[in-house]
Design an enzyme around this catalytic site. Sequence first.
Site, short mmCIF file in Angstrom:
data_model
loop_
_atom_site.label_atom_id
_atom_site.label_comp_id
_atom_site.label_asym_id
_atom_site.label_seq_id
_atom_site.Cartn_x
_atom_site.Cartn_y
_atom_site.Cartn_z
N GLU A 363 0.82 -1.22 0.00
CA GLU A 363 0.00 0.00 0.00
C GLU A 363 0.85 1.27 0.00
O GLU A 363 0.54 2.26 0.65
CB GLU A 363 -1.04 -0.03 1.12
N1 CAA Z 1 -6.13 11.81 -3.73
C1 CAA Z 1 -6.71 12.25 -4.88
N2 CAA Z 1 -5.97 12.48 -6.00
C2 CAA Z 1 -4.65 12.26 -5.94
C3 CAA Z 1 -4.01 11.80 -4.77
C4 CAA Z 1 -4.81 11.58 -3.62
N3 CAA Z 1 -4.28 11.15 -2.48
N4 CAA Z 1 -2.69 11.66 -5.01
C5 CAA Z 1 -2.50 12.04 -6.29
N5 CAA Z 1 -3.69 12.40 -6.84
C6 CAA Z 1 -3.92 12.90 -8.20
C7 CAA Z 1 -3.14 14.18 -8.43
O1 CAA Z 1 -3.89 15.31 -8.01
C8 CAA Z 1 -2.95 14.18 -9.93
O2 CAA Z 1 -4.13 14.62 -10.55
P1 CAA Z 1 -4.04 15.41 -11.97
O3 CAA Z 1 -3.34 14.49 -12.93
O4 CAA Z 1 -5.46 15.65 -12.33
O5 CAA Z 1 -3.25 16.66 -11.72
C9 CAA Z 1 -2.82 12.68 -10.24
O6 CAA Z 1 -3.41 11.97 -9.14
C10 CAA Z 1 -1.37 12.25 -10.43
O7 CAA Z 1 -0.68 12.63 -9.25
P2 CAA Z 1 0.91 12.50 -9.16
O8 CAA Z 1 1.52 13.24 -10.32
O9 CAA Z 1 1.32 12.86 -7.78
O10 CAA Z 1 1.06 10.92 -9.41
P3 CAA Z 1 2.34 10.06 -9.72
O11 CAA Z 1 2.09 9.25 -10.92
O12 CAA Z 1 3.58 10.92 -9.65
O13 CAA Z 1 2.36 9.03 -8.49
C11 CAA Z 1 2.65 8.18 -6.28
C12 CAA Z 1 2.47 9.41 -7.19
C13 CAA Z 1 2.53 8.75 -4.86
C14 CAA Z 1 4.02 7.54 -6.45
C15 CAA Z 1 1.53 7.15 -6.55
O14 CAA Z 1 1.67 6.55 -7.83
C16 CAA Z 1 1.50 6.05 -5.52
O15 CAA Z 1 0.90 6.21 -4.46
N6 CAA Z 1 2.16 4.88 -5.82
C17 CAA Z 1 2.13 3.72 -4.95
C18 CAA Z 1 0.97 2.86 -5.28
C19 CAA Z 1 0.64 1.91 -4.16
O16 CAA Z 1 0.49 2.28 -3.01
N7 CAA Z 1 0.46 0.64 -4.53
C20 CAA Z 1 0.05 -0.36 -3.63
C21 CAA Z 1 -1.10 -1.11 -4.23
S1 CAA Z 1 -2.16 -2.02 -3.17
C22 CAA Z 1 -1.23 -3.23 -2.47
O17 CAA Z 1 -0.24 -2.96 -1.90
C23 CAA Z 1 -1.64 -4.66 -2.58
C24 CAA Z 1 -2.66 -5.09 -1.64
O18 CAA Z 1 -3.58 -5.80 -2.01
C25 CAA Z 1 -2.54 -4.71 -0.20
#
Ligand code: CAA
Length: 380
Positions: A363
Amino acid sequence: MDFHLTNEQQMLRKMYREFAENEVKPLAEEIDEEERFPMETVEKMAKLGMMGIYFPKEYGGAGGDVLSYAMCVEELAKVCGTTAVIVSAHTSLCCAPIFEHGTEEQKRKYLPDLLSGKKIGAFGLTEPNAGTDASGQQTLAVLEGDHYVLNGSKCFITNGNVADTFVVFAMTDKSKGNHGISAFIVEKDFPGFSTGKHEKKMGIRGSSTCDLIFEDCIVPKENLLGKEGKGFKIAMQTLDGGRIGIAAQALGLGEGAVNEAVKYTQERVQFGKRLSQFQNTQFQLADMHTRMQAAQYLVYAAAMKKQNHEDYSMDASMAKLFAAEAASDVTRRAVQLFGGYGYTREYPVERMMRDAKITEIYEGTSEVQRMVISSRLGVK
Ligand code: CAA
């Protein structure tokens, strides 16, 4: 921030603790050893409303709040990291996005069975080439008449093999980057859906973690969750909530290790003294408890902000970052205090140490949490 628990929250905490002690702890070693999903525990938790804690009763939820949910995951994790993540992934990653983004029809169709625990939920975002870079989705969804056709695969899906309902993300328009990602509700019996490789893991070994496979999978148009192209935002918002659950899991694991270490060091005698009489032990335990207490404040603050509909994204990331790193450190120190016995499976601290490690990874890794926090600070 007022951390005083209401009478209802205190009663719930007591019930979660007793349930964890009486029903979860006795199975923890066995399900880890046998890598067995504890379905019987899920059935018992369902009867106590633990599979839908903070959702309204009108959809089949228990009508509680987010802090009670965090305390539930915390109490479960004190004795079993596996059971804690089953509840967390189901609640935060499947029930929450359907509740928060679903149409009234979708909520009425899916939530009663999920919140009552008759069905288990999961979340399909991660792909082999889209882990931390979640916007790099390669699973495709093409609209054909009254349904979408999904092709692609997901990996590392918690609850994957046991879930009935999945919130799945796929590209509906590749040219739009993250704005081309959409979310869908997928049932396990939809044609073209199957589960694949089951992961053998270092920790949380009783939990199910597997691949999801979509081969011309037919998903009715009405199962689009939110609007087309809004999937990435839905995923990010969902993960904000999920991070509170994982932070609570880490918190419980660290606290559980402190409890074990306090008990053991007062029993074990070396050089004619109990280990607890050595200042090194006292200082270690003081530091361990202090770290977990600080983690608890961060976790509870994030949960209360979510409950109050305040912006809690950064708080959830800080809670997860701090609690996960504290849990890894504290469980490792607990093993050290146990010495050779700590390294054996005779005591639970080695399992807690293995279970804690994943909280720094899933996550959103600790590095991702640092990215979220620094970007919220305006650091570019
Ligand atoms: N809430 C709402 N919108 C959001 C947001 C949030 N918390 N965070 C980002 N956004 C939006 C931004 O406003 C932006 O919108 P616009 O394009 O309209 O401007 C868009 O999303 C893109 O934002 P970023 O440019 O910040 O995104 P990024 O591509 O650079 O990624 C990141 C940022 C923080 C690295 C994100 O990709 C991320 O959280 N990655 C990790 C994913 C993750 O946690 N994966 C785990 C999956 S689940 C799991 O673990 C398995 C399970 O079953 C438990």
